[in-house]
Scaffold this active site. Structure first.
Site, PDB file in Angstrom:
ATOM      1  N   ASP A 138       4.522  -3.257  -8.462  1.00 35.27           N
ATOM      2  CA  ASP A 138       5.549  -2.275  -8.776  1.00 35.27           C
ATOM      3  C   ASP A 138       6.843  -2.615  -8.040  1.00 35.27           C
ATOM      4  OD1 ASP A 138       3.694  -0.884 -10.293  1.00 35.27           O
ATOM      5  OD2 ASP A 138       3.085   0.388  -8.615  1.00 35.27           O
ATOM      6  N   LYS A 139       7.947  -2.112  -8.552  1.00 32.23           N
ATOM      7  CA  LYS A 139       9.268  -2.404  -7.986  1.00 32.23           C
ATOM      8  C   LYS A 139       9.311  -2.192  -6.476  1.00 32.23           C
ATOM      9  CE  LYS A 139      14.072  -0.797  -8.114  1.00 32.23           C
ATOM     10  NZ  LYS A 139      15.031   0.172  -8.708  1.00 32.23           N
TER      11      LYS A 139
END
Length: 327
Positions: A138-139
């Site tokens: 995830d970011k």
């Protein structure tokens, strides 16, 4: 310029009676069966110099030849974005991803992604789907990722993921004090009403298995180590929230920030400023796709998580509580 692959192999006589696509998949194990079938349809895979249908049965002794040009995948701009390279050779690239870096271009993030950075650092990945990205973080999650620099390496690494032979371990800080480690074996699917989230979905979800163990226990939080057997989107975040120990700082699965009781000023400030899920891909293990050697990497926690743990520890001492518990 397109990369060209030229190979040929003789069909073993013991394979007599098997389908062309099955035999070709065995002969050219560097490539997935779906890719082999696509090349058969395109006429890039021939039997004794002639095109054949995938379902046609071979006798044995024929020569299967492959001659294909790998065109560049969907065009993305190569951008000079710094990346922390932990290991690299001609087949794979292992990266320590920072927080805030999106892995793959999507709506709202067409540029400035890890994929753009990979294309700049290793231009040959333009011929590999997703620029060789095998799995995502995830970011706002930090840590180790492996990238394939060739199609053959990507096929092998994807197979390791599917066979669950690739080892991935994470460290996280949860809200709440755990009493012990355990396992979450709950299927995960898209949330029924919020399409931006995932959820435990007993009927329509895909199987997901997460193991966790305690590293350190604080007044209101727990530092844990996790091991994945599957790789569902947001798996750790969803599973920890499901058992009522969401990740600290997780904007999607932990709800609004609530200050714990008897929380010192330093910890209050630190918690308010920690604006991402406290999750780090700490360790990666895999078989090298070319040599077959077992390889392992481990990276330190990022500065923000390390500082958060130090503040949690100091808060325990300053409040007069017993020392944080190690396991």
């Amino acid at each position: 310029m397109a990369e060209r692959i030229v190979k040929e192999a003789q069909v073993p006589f013991e394979s007599s009676g098997q389908r062309f696509d099955q035999i070709a998949t065995e002969l050219f194990q560097d490539f997935s069966r779906s890719r082999i079938q696509a090349w058969i349809k395109e006429g890039a895979l021939l039997v004794d110099g002639k095109a054949c249908k995938a379902k046609e049965k071979l006798l044995g002794g024929e020569v299967v030849s492959l001659d294909v040009a790998l065109e560049e995948q969907e065009a993305h701009e190569a951008q000079d974005i710094p990346i922390d390279i932990v290991y690299e050779d001609e087949h794979i690239l292992v990266i320590n991803k920072p927080a805030g870096l999106v892995v793959h271009p999507a709506v709202g993030h067409r540029e400035g992604t890890l994929l753009n950075a990979i294309l700049h650092h290793a231009p040959e990945t333009a011929h590999v789907p997703r620029a060789g990205i095998v799995h995502r973080l995830d970011k706002e999650t930090t840590g180790l990722m492996v990238v394939a620099k060739t199609l053959q390496a990507q096929t092998d690494l994807v197979a390791q993921l599917q066979e669950r032979s690739m080892g991935r371990e994470y460290e996280a800080i949860t809200i709440g004090v755990m009493t012990g480690g355990g396992m979450v074996d709950e299927p995960i699917g898209r949330h029924p009403t919020n399409r931006q989230r995932m959820a435990v979905e007993p009927i329509h979800g895909k199987d997901a298995l997460t193991h966790y163990r305690l590293l350190k226990r604080f007044k209101n939080h727990t530092h844990i180590r996790l091991k994945l057997e599957t790789g569902r989107t947001h798996q750790i975040r969803v599973h920890m929230s499901h058992i009522q120990y969401p990740l600290l700082g997780d904007p999607q699965y932990s709800g609004r920030l609530k200050m714990p009781k008897a929380c010192g000023e330093e910890l209050q400030i630190t918690l308010r400023n920690f604006r991402r899920q406290a999750l780090h891909a700490k360790r990666l293990e895999l078989n090298h796709p070319f040599t077959g050697d077992w390889m392992e990497w481990e990276v330190d926690l990022p500065d923000d998580m390390a500082e958060l743990l130090e503040v949690l520890d100091r808060d325990m001492v300053e409040s007069g509580s017993k020392d944080s518990e190690y396991f």
